[in-house]
Design a protein around this motif. Structure first.
Motif, PDB file in Angstrom:
ATOM      1  N   TRP A  30      35.863 115.614 -29.282  1.00 54.35           N
ATOM      2  CA  TRP A  30      35.670 114.179 -29.030  1.00 54.35           C
ATOM      3  C   TRP A  30      34.177 113.890 -28.965  1.00 54.35           C
ATOM      4  O   TRP A  30      33.366 114.791 -28.777  1.00 54.35           O
ATOM      5  CB  TRP A  30      36.357 113.739 -27.733  1.00 54.35           C
ATOM      6  CG  TRP A  30      35.833 114.352 -26.465  1.00 54.35           C
ATOM      7  CD1 TRP A  30      36.239 115.525 -25.880  1.00 54.35           C
ATOM      8  CD2 TRP A  30      34.822 113.818 -25.610  1.00 54.35           C
ATOM      9  NE1 TRP A  30      35.538 115.766 -24.726  1.00 54.35           N
ATOM     10  CE2 TRP A  30      34.656 114.734 -24.531  1.00 54.35           C
ATOM     11  CE3 TRP A  30      34.030 112.676 -25.635  1.00 54.35           C
ATOM     12  CZ2 TRP A  30      33.738 114.526 -23.499  1.00 54.35           C
ATOM     13  CZ3 TRP A  30      33.112 112.461 -24.611  1.00 54.35           C
ATOM     14  CH2 TRP A  30      32.976 113.384 -23.556  1.00 54.35           C
ATOM     15  N   HIS A  61      35.724 113.297 -20.809  1.00 55.75           N
ATOM     16  CA  HIS A  61      36.458 112.038 -20.940  1.00 55.75           C
ATOM     17  C   HIS A  61      37.834 112.076 -20.277  1.00 55.75           C
ATOM     18  O   HIS A  61      38.208 111.139 -19.568  1.00 55.75           O
ATOM     19  CB  HIS A  61      36.610 111.682 -22.423  1.00 55.75           C
ATOM     20  CG  HIS A  61      37.326 110.384 -22.639  1.00 55.75           C
ATOM     21  ND1 HIS A  61      36.754 109.157 -22.370  1.00 55.75           N
ATOM     22  CD2 HIS A  61      38.593 110.115 -23.071  1.00 55.75           C
ATOM     23  CE1 HIS A  61      37.622 108.188 -22.631  1.00 55.75           C
ATOM     24  NE2 HIS A  61      38.738 108.745 -23.054  1.00 55.75           N
ATOM     25  N   HIS A  92      36.871 104.138 -25.261  1.00 59.34           N
ATOM     26  CA  HIS A  92      36.617 105.242 -26.189  1.00 59.34           C
ATOM     27  C   HIS A  92      36.368 104.686 -27.578  1.00 59.34           C
ATOM     28  O   HIS A  92      36.771 103.566 -27.902  1.00 59.34           O
ATOM     29  CB  HIS A  92      37.768 106.251 -26.193  1.00 59.34           C
ATOM     30  CG  HIS A  92      39.098 105.665 -26.573  1.00 59.34           C
ATOM     31  ND1 HIS A  92      39.490 105.459 -27.881  1.00 59.34           N
ATOM     32  CD2 HIS A  92      40.132 105.216 -25.808  1.00 59.34           C
ATOM     33  CE1 HIS A  92      40.702 104.940 -27.910  1.00 59.34           C
ATOM     34  NE2 HIS A  92      41.113 104.767 -26.669  1.00 59.34           N
TER      35      HIS A  92
END
Length: 252
Positions: A32, A225, A236
């Motif tokens: 991510w 996250h 996000h």
């Protein structure tokens, strides 16, 4: 109308080059990331960008955007305008809206690119892609900076822009009771000269009576996250919010 968070990171993004903290390593390991800040507003088949991050090429490709109809710049820091060069040789004469001072500041870096700078004064509404837009002053020393209010069909979206908590009273009035409040929060806590922490951002959301709040411009100071979102309403990359033509069908 659709609102999409193209990038939810701070000036360095996450993971940071050369940083091996827990959050940056988690981002590398799990795949991510937080690209640099930009918000996309789509309405009537047209696209408006609030800021053009250095990650703009990847952001537009990932969202299948072929054409940008207008841009608003919030201030002259590179992570908020540097990606505009991705339009070079792809689009020319893109209309860019901001205050005269911010145009002057950014124009020093943009002499090689063709675009149409359009001066707009704070607190004076104007129309773009079927939306009513109002710019308002925020506090991001030492540079001039603005936030953005978008109104459509009875809905109100507010983007705080980069700011500390010392926002002018007139701007706070513009920010009141948004359906969606996209507000910057650089870190969970700590004092910053030109940014808010999460506690300050959420306090501002409560003060403005925001219906839904999303934290953005998030740094690697937060936990990874999947841990951070359990405590904070952190957005996000590529998160979207849909608004219906029928006011009674609010998505909140």
């Amino acid at each position: 109308m659709r609102v999409t968070l193209l990038g939810t990171g701070d000036s360095t993004g996450t993971p940071i080059i050369g940083c091996h903290c827990k959050t940056c390593e988690d981002a590398r390991r799990k795949g991510w990331e937080r690209k640099r800040f930009s918000v996309m507003i789509q309405n009537e088949g047209k696209t408006l960008l609030i800021d053009t991050s250095p990650d703009m090429r990847r952001q537009l490709l990932d969202c299948n955007v072929d054409k940008v109809d207008a841009v608003i710049w919030t201030h002259c820091h590179f992570d908020h305008f540097g990606g505009f060069g991705n339009f070079y040789r792809v689009q020319s004469d893109v209309k860019v809206y901001t205050t005269p001072k911010i145009h002057d500041d950014i124009g020093k870096f943009m002499s090689f690119i063709e675009y149409k700078p359009i001066d707009v004064e704070c607190y004076e509404p104007f129309e773009l892609i079927g939306l009513k837009i109002t710019l308002f002053e925020v506090n991001h020393p030492p540079v001039d900076a603005i936030g953005v209010k978008i109104e459509w069909n009875g809905y109100k979206i507010v983007v705080s822009g980069d700011t500390n908590a010392n926002i002018p009273k007139r701007s706070l009035e513009e920010m009141e009771e948004p359906d969606l409040f996209i507000v910057e929060a650089l870190a969970p806590r700590g004092k910053f000269k030109k940014h808010m922490n999460a506690e300050e951002a959420l306090s501002l959301a409560k003060k403005t009576r925001a219906r839904k709040t999303v934290l953005t411009h998030v740094g690697h100071f937060f936990p990874p996250h999947d841990i951070a979102v359990k405590k904070y309403p952190i957005g996000h990359d590529y998160q979207s919010f849909e608004f219906s033509n029928v006011k009674l069908t609010r998505f909140f």
